[in-house]
Design an enzyme around this catalytic site. Structure first.
Site, mmCIF file in Angstrom:
data_model
loop_
_atom_site.group_PDB
_atom_site.id
_atom_site.type_symbol
_atom_site.label_atom_id
_atom_site.label_comp_id
_atom_site.label_asym_id
_atom_site.label_seq_id
_atom_site.Cartn_x
_atom_site.Cartn_y
_atom_site.Cartn_z
ATOM 1 N N GLY A 34 0.869 -1.113 0.037
ATOM 2 C CA GLY A 34 -0.131 -0.109 0.278
ATOM 3 C C GLY A 34 0.956 1.249 -0.060
ATOM 4 N N PRO A 35 0.147 2.344 -0.430
ATOM 5 C CA PRO A 35 1.078 3.628 -0.470
ATOM 6 C C PRO A 35 1.579 4.061 0.915
ATOM 7 C CG PRO A 35 -1.391 4.039 -0.965
ATOM 8 C CD PRO A 35 -1.121 2.559 -0.794
ATOM 9 N N PRO A 36 2.542 5.035 1.094
ATOM 10 C CA PRO A 36 3.122 5.346 2.418
ATOM 11 C C PRO A 36 1.720 5.988 3.315
ATOM 12 C CG PRO A 36 4.335 6.419 0.624
ATOM 13 C CD PRO A 36 3.103 5.570 -0.055
ATOM 14 N N LYS A 74 0.921 0.463 7.466
ATOM 15 C CA LYS A 74 1.309 -1.123 7.220
ATOM 16 C C LYS A 74 2.222 -1.443 8.388
ATOM 17 C CE LYS A 74 3.303 0.131 3.298
ATOM 18 N NZ LYS A 74 2.844 1.605 3.217
ATOM 19 N N GLU A 122 -9.841 34.096 -8.324
ATOM 20 C CA GLU A 122 -10.350 33.052 -7.235
ATOM 21 C C GLU A 122 -11.965 32.886 -7.410
ATOM 22 O OE1 GLU A 122 -8.568 30.759 -6.107
ATOM 23 O OE2 GLU A 122 -6.359 32.091 -6.412
#
Ligand code: ADP
Ligand code: ZN
Length: 622
Positions: free
Chosen positions: A215-217, A221, A439
């Site tokens: 999995g991504p950082p 994990k 904006e």
């Protein structure tokens, strides 16, 4: 003028693989200098004893004059002592002998004591070399590893010096892990096994050996691995894959062996290898470079160790990676890391649950609506959310508040998304006005086209490096599919800034560069990846391969195409952008009332929040 630039959020988490390599060059120079210094010191102290170097003739003259008390004669030199040390003169001397059969007679005649010396022996030489090498290697290990433990020095190189962290009584449990229920369920089985192996294998079931967390950082994990150890109440060994990557061939493999030996002795336990891609890189596709042999040996050792023990050993190996595509296929074969758990960034509900876990660590206001916080953090990882809660607490503390409230989360969110406010960056009135119109252009197009993402905030306070102002949109839900109309609307919103400048100033600025780049990327993807252009058709020309296990590493693929197709693609991208720009202009013309009202407010207070904008839109919006 960044527009909803959430892309910045992952900056704080770098793959630790970028650890600086051991400074081979630097160390070598230091060692060289030290050795040279030692050499010169040695020479210096020796030389002090024999300060005066005499020509042989002078030496004979001195003997004849009775100035010499005693000499030591060797093959290569004659050293000796003067009878009386003359003031300011050396007491000792050194001379290089020439063939002189009468030397002994001369010495005897003058009553000089003399003796021979064994020419520096072979063994003496060898010993001094060994000593030198020993010193060198001591120095080496001193610089390349922190310290040799005790004085083991060179002879214990094979003992593991890799940083292995061993933890007992881990307090982390599955309760600390939220939003990834599937993964937890999968691991619960392993908890059962570790706490009661006999029961587990009763029916001949084979316990898992290795679990690969992909999995991504920041998706939890490491957290999950620790929680597993905490739940099963076993020892937790953790090591980073890069610790195995070594300079010396064979050392990495030795470390793997040591590590498994340690783990086996401590069983039942969990062995966690973070960033396993550092050592488990696919063996194919790396040509040349001797370091490869070393990597391969290390990897082979790891494979051998994993094959070498069975369920009864009680060691479970967990490994984590965010680059499964580079892993060697042998690692994920059955009997090794044959279970894979995929972790994703959390969805709305997952984010809410993760926030709930972390909110317990701070003093949050009871009225805080976590669902709302979760809804503005689409795309955040678990680690990002943990960070957000922490930032919010800091903001609240700075504000002098007793509790952390929603406004703190809002501010913290902006800090993370757009970087810290730069109040000092002064802009002149004209620039400010232009940014305000720009904006509001984004915001108005979004409101008028009823995009799915709600306008959360408009601000003209410069942030971070590039953003002079920003508009934050709040995605209503996590979406996995994008509909063509919505993609077009997104491009319209991105172009709204530039369109507004054009309408209200009748000239344009560089401020839209970032918007234009994003809009172009999206338009191009429509044509080359999603088959959304009539002229180019359904053929795909660019694609992003999904990261999959067991596939060699692939990059963004561009398929071959004819010159004509390339031209079509460019034309279509341009047509999409032109179409969207026209639409944005149209919408802005219709809403001049709204914009003129809001610009005054925006210039005064510098930010407009969701409810302020919504109220004004009810009144003036078309
Ligand atoms: P990874 O190892 O995947 O890079 P970590 O496990 O180190 O990520 O996560 C870093 C931090 O982020 C954790 O210590 C935890 O505070 C938080 N975190 C990440 N995922 C979760 C989650 N699912 N539930 C709760 N906290 C999480
Ligand atoms: Zn913009």
């Amino acid at each position: 003028m960044a527009h909803n630039s959430k892309d910045k959020r992952n900056k704080n988490k770098m793959p630790t693989e970028t650890r600086p390599p051991r400074g081979f060059g630097g160390n070598f120079i230091i060692i060289f200098l030290v050795v040279t210094a030692i050499f010169y010191l040695y020479e210096y102290f020796n030389a002090r004893k024999y300060v005066e170097t005499l020509p042989y003739s002078q030496f004979i003259a001195n003997v004849n004059e009775g100035k010499v008390k005693e000499v030591i004669i060797s093959d290569t030199k004659i050293t000796g002592e003067f009878t009386d040390s003359k003031e300011n003169k050396a007491h000792f001397f050194l001379t290089v002998p020439v063939k002189d059969e009468h030397l002994i007679e001369t010495l005897q005649a003058k009553n000089v004591t003399f003796q021979g010396e064994v020419a520096s022996s072979f063994w003496g030489n060898i010993l001094s070399w060994i000593f030198l090498i020993y010193i060198l290697s001591l120095l080496w290990s001193l610089f390349s590893h922190k310290m040799p433990s005790g004085m083991q020095g060179i002879f214990s190189m094979t003992k593991s010096k890799a940083k292995v962290f061993v933890e007992k009584d881990i307090k982390t449990t599955f309760n600390d892990v939220a939003g990834i229920e599937d993964a937890k369920d999968e691991l619960k089985e392993i908890v059962q096994f570790l706490s009661n192996p006999k029961q587990f294998t009763r029916l001949g079931g084979r316990a898992p050996k290795g679990v690969l967390l992909v999995g991504p950082p920041g998706t939890g994990k490491t957290l999950l691995a620790r929680a597993l150890a905490g739940e099963a109440k076993v020892l937790f060994f953790s090591i980073n894959g890069s610790e195995f990557v070594e300079l010396y061939v064979g050392l990495g493999a030795a470390r793997v062996r040591d590590l498994f030996e340690q783990a086996r002795k401590a069983a039942p336990c969990i062995l966690f290898i973070d960033e396993i891609d550092a050592l488990g890189k696919s063996r194919m596709g790396h040509i040349g470079l001797g370091a490869n042999d070393e990597k391969e040996q290390t990897l082979n050792q790891l494979l051998a160790e994993m094959d070498g023990f069975d369920a009864s050993t009680g060691v479970i190996i967990l490994a984590a990676t965010n680059r499964p595509e580079v892993l060697d296929p042998a690692l994920v074969r059955s009997g090794r890391f044959d279970r894979q758990i995929l972790l994703h960034n959390p969805d709305q509900i997952g984010r809410e649950q993760i926030l709930k876990v972390h909110i317990q660590k701070i003093k949050a206001s009871p009225t805080l609506d976590l669902q709302k916080v979760a809804s503005i953090t689409s795309g955040f990882s678990g680690a990002d959310l943990a960070n957000l809660v922490n930032e919010a607490a800091i903001v609240a503390t700075r504000r002098g508040s007793k509790e952390v409230e929603e406004q703190d989360f809002s501010l913290a969110m902006e800090r993370i998304v757009a970087g810290p406010e730069q109040k000092k960056k002064c802009m002149n009135a004209d620039e400010k006005k232009r940014i305000a119109y720009h904006e509001l252009g984004h915001a108005t197009v979004s409101l008028s086209l009823k995009t799915q993402d709600k306008v959360h905030k408009v601000s003209i306070i410069p942030r971070g490096m590039g953003a002079l102002g920003y508009t934050i949109q709040r995605p209503m839900e996590d979406r996995y599919l994008a509909i063509q109309d919505d993609i077009l609307k997104k491009i319209c919103v991105l172009l709204g800034g530039r369109a507004s400048e054009k309408i209200y100033f009748n000239n344009i600025s560089t401020g839209a560069a970032d918007d234009l780049s994003k809009a172009t990327n999206i338009a191009r993807a429509m044509v080359t990846q999603y088959g959304m252009s009539e002229k180019v058709g359904l053929a795909i020309f660019d694609e992003q391969p999904a990261p999959m296990l067991n596939t060699p590493y692939q990059q963004y693929v561009t398929r071959p195409k004819s010159e004509m197709t390339s031209q079509f693609i460019d034309q279509e991208v341009r047509a999409i952008l032109d179409h969207c720009f026209k639409q944005a202009e149209h919408v802005l013309e219709l809403n001049k009332n709204f914009i003129n009202e809001e610009v005054v407010l925006l210039l005064k207070s510098e930010t407009l929040n969701e409810s302020e904008i919504a109220n004004a839109w009810k009144k003036y919006g078309v």
